[in-house]
Design an enzyme around this catalytic site. Structure first.
Site, PDB file in Angstrom:
ATOM      1  CB  ALA A  13      -0.979  -0.034   1.020  1.00  0.00           C
ATOM      2  CB  SER A 137       0.263 -10.030 -13.715  1.00  0.00           C
ATOM      3  OG  SER A 137       0.659  -9.548 -14.931  1.00  0.00           O
ATOM      4  CE1 TYR A 150       4.798  -9.460 -11.230  1.00  0.00           C
ATOM      5  CE2 TYR A 150       4.093  -9.726 -13.437  1.00  0.00           C
ATOM      6  CZ  TYR A 150       3.821  -9.140 -12.160  1.00  0.00           C
ATOM      7  OH  TYR A 150       2.738  -8.191 -11.794  1.00  0.00           O
ATOM      8  CB  ALA A 153       5.015 -15.458  -8.827  1.00  0.00           C
ATOM      9  CE  LYS A 154       1.777 -10.460  -9.551  1.00  0.00           C
ATOM     10  NZ  LYS A 154       1.255  -9.814  -8.301  1.00  0.00           N
TER      11      LYS A 154
END
Ligand code: NAP
Length: 259
Positions: A13, A137, A150, A153-154
């Site tokens: 955040a 993603s 990446y 993982a997504k």
């Protein structure tokens, strides 16, 4: 969203999508708990926004997660909504990454969200109430150049969300995953994304973060399993089903620096 004002947790955040989620959700929340490493940024948001608490947490450190999360639960309450939003990519081909770099990408983008789910799920199931929203993603739909771990993982995060949704259908606990395309955030300022090619892609296809987050926030009122932002990126699934080699050509064209 829950009948009463919810407690919302947002990882990642301190910038981008996570900071914007905090801005758009804090007025309607009982409490929003923000997590990231850059605590100064979280504190600045907490001064600006109502109902916000800031917690420093490095999701690359799995033992920190298991130490800090139960304490946060005691201090600020069990979340009604968890946004697993923190993440980062590394715009280099797999062969240029070390095994440790590969594992770190998997840790922050897959293992940490999974760990947080393990912490919050028992309470949500006990209450028959809750919503876990995992920010995945579009890269998960077909691994692009320079996104191997990446994308893996997504993709793992998406599969995990799908299993959870099937395992807990119709009991008031919801699971969603979001597949952003290119959203204009600090994501593209570091980790090798600051190349002329990527910057051109961001300028051409990037969506303002406020607009993307407005769509994500709607999941709370109308939960659904998958949200692509922009929506037409879902077509990649159909292209892939019809012709994986055409999908590969399209994805390579958008991601390879030489093209
Ligand atoms: N922007 C896009 O086009 C795009 C596209 C597809 C998916 N996504 C996904 O959207 C999510 C948000 O990204 P963004 O675009 O908003 O990027 P961003 O502005 O770079 O934000 C990433 C956030 O993740 C946090 N983070 C990174 N590593 C962390 C770690 N080890 N521990 C704790 N927090 C960590 C960062 O906080 P600290 O550095 O302060 O820890 C930051 O708050 C990510 O999961 C990203 O993969 C973005």
């Amino acid at each position: 969203m829950s009948p009463t004002q919810p407690i919302i947790w947002i990882t990642g955040a301190s910038s981008g999508i996570g900071a914007e989620l905090a801005k758009q959700l804090s007025p309607r929340a009982n409490r929003v708990v923000l997590f990231a490493r850059r605590k100064d940024r979280l504190d600045a948001l907490a001064e600006l926004l109502p109902n916000v608490e800031a917690v420093a947490l490095d999701l690359a450190d799995s033992s920190a997660i298991s130490q800090i999360i139960p304490q946060v639960m005691d201090d600020f309450g069990h979340p009604d909504v968890l946004f697993n939003n923190a993440g980062f990519g590394d715009y280099r081909p797999v062969a240029q990454l070390t095994e440790i770099e590969h594992q770190q990408i998997m840790q922050v983008n897959y293992h940490a969200p999974a760990a947080l789910i393990h912490h919050v799920l028992p309470g949500m199931l006990k209450a028959n109430h809750g919503h876990v929203i995992n920010i995945a993603s579009i890269a998960a739909k077909f691994g692009p150049w320079g996104h191997g771990p990446y994308a893996a993982a997504k993709a793992g995060l998406i599969a995990l969300t799908q299993s959870l949704a099937i395992e807990h259908q119709g009991i008031g606990v919801h699971f969603s995953y979001v597949c952003p395309g290119i959203i204009k955030t600090e994501f593209f300022d570091t980790h090798g994304y600051d190349t002329p090619h990527m910057q051109k892609q961001v300028a051409k296809h990037g969506i303002p973060v406020e607009k993307a987050v407005k769509k994500i926030v709607k999941l709370l009122d109308k939960p659904k399993l998958e949200l692509c932002v922009p929506g037409h990126y879902r077509m990649l699934d159909w292209v892939k089903a019809l012709s994986p080699s055409l999908a590969m050509k399209l994805v390579a064209g958008g991601s390879r620096p030489s093209e």
